[in-house]
Design an enzyme around this catalytic site. Sequence first.
Site, short mmCIF file in Angstrom:
data_model
loop_
_atom_site.label_atom_id
_atom_site.label_comp_id
_atom_site.label_asym_id
_atom_site.label_seq_id
_atom_site.Cartn_x
_atom_site.Cartn_y
_atom_site.Cartn_z
N CYS A 1 -3.08 -1.04 9.28
CA CYS A 1 -2.42 -0.03 8.47
C CYS A 1 -1.92 1.17 8.29
O CYS A 1 -3.14 1.92 8.27
CB CYS A 1 -2.61 -1.02 7.10
SG CYS A 1 -2.46 -0.19 5.87
N TYR B 1 0.68 -1.03 0.03
CA TYR B 1 -0.15 0.18 -0.04
C TYR B 1 0.69 1.42 -0.28
O TYR B 1 0.54 2.24 -0.29
CB TYR B 1 -1.13 0.06 0.83
CG TYR B 1 -2.75 -0.56 1.23
CD1 TYR B 1 -2.70 -1.51 -0.43
CD2 TYR B 1 -3.25 -0.58 2.43
CE1 TYR B 1 -3.70 -1.97 -0.09
CE2 TYR B 1 -4.65 -1.47 1.94
CZ TYR B 1 -4.53 -1.90 1.47
OH TYR B 1 -6.21 -2.54 1.13
N GLY B 2 1.58 0.92 0.35
CA GLY B 2 2.93 2.43 0.49
C GLY B 2 3.30 2.53 -0.29
O GLY B 2 3.62 4.39 -0.50
N CYS C 1 4.53 1.73 10.53
CA CYS C 1 3.95 0.38 9.63
C CYS C 1 4.17 -0.99 10.78
O CYS C 1 4.77 -1.06 11.13
CB CYS C 1 4.90 0.41 8.71
SG CYS C 1 4.46 -1.22 7.92
N THR C 2 2.49 -1.33 11.05
CA THR C 2 2.52 -2.27 11.25
C THR C 2 3.07 -4.35 11.31
O THR C 2 3.54 -4.67 11.95
CB THR C 2 0.65 -2.99 11.80
OG1 THR C 2 0.15 -2.66 9.82
CG2 THR C 2 0.17 -1.88 12.06
N1 DGL Z 1 0.83 -2.54 7.16
C1 DGL Z 1 1.24 -1.35 6.52
C2 DGL Z 1 1.31 -0.01 7.33
O1 DGL Z 1 1.74 -0.69 8.70
C3 DGL Z 1 1.83 -0.58 5.37
C4 DGL Z 1 2.19 -2.12 4.51
C5 DGL Z 1 2.40 -1.51 2.66
O2 DGL Z 1 3.26 -0.56 2.46
O3 DGL Z 1 1.16 -2.08 1.83
O4 DGL Z 1 1.33 0.75 6.92
#
Ligand code: DGL
Length: 275
Positions: free
Chosen positions: A72, A40-41, A186-187
């Site tokens: 997230c 997602y980043g 970020c988790t």
């Molecule tokens: N685990 C996600 C967060 O806490 C993001 C990881 C991603 O880039 O998909 O931001």
Amino acid sequence: MRRVLVFDSGVGGLSVLEAIAASGVALELDYAADNAWLPYGLKSDAELRARVPALLAALEAQWAPALIVVACNTASTIALDAIRAAVAAPVVGVVPPIKPAAAQSKTGTIGLLATPATVRRAYTDDLIAQFAADKRVIRFGSSALVAAAEAKLRGEAVDASAITEAITGLFGAEGGDALDVVALACTHFPLLAADLAAAAPRPCLWLDSGAAIARRVLQLLSPAPGAPRVRRAGFTDPAAAHGLFSTLQQRGFAMARIAAAAPFSADPLPDGASA
Ligand code: DGL
């Protein structure tokens, strides 16, 4: 038993699910990951605002959770309002732990380690303005660490260059010699906390949001004391998640089919996935 759905783009949300599971209450815990869109980043704000609320509404329709945890930071800092408008269940978001990081720093210099999207978000700027205006905040964005955490959970070696790059980006930045607390925003990153700590030039506090999110869930649902039950895990791209199945099964998950997420899926569901 009330059911909580923990959601992330990949395996990062497991760090939050584990904090909830560690709280010793009778909750059922489901996990869903939008790995078809990982990471997602590196997605645009508009793409995430369009996709994540619609996907969570589809997941809610199928799994009927009593509460949804958007585990997230990247999704929460851009789409929490849109997600809340799209689903009926209460939503707990995960956002950068700037406030506790600022409160616990003795030197007044804190690190913010997050995805490239989260480090540049207005939401993050606002948290810093509100809770860390008198602190030096060193931001570093990394998607390589997200990939490294995914690899680690598949049982593969952690990419040492991703760790080194993040450590250099934080401790080697101007004022980095005074850094004493790093907010893991970020988790995925708590899954690498030991690797990061081992590569850091000196001890510092690596702070994540897991325990605070678990407290918030308990506050909203008031579950009875008891044993949490990890139930099922589903992916929008199950074929790409195959390497994770044994790790997840060892942690007690049944691999589940997210039929309602089909419009969001990249590949057909693998044989053996259950509804
Ligand atoms: N685990 C996600 C967060 O806490 C993001 C990881 C991603 O880039 O998909 O931001």
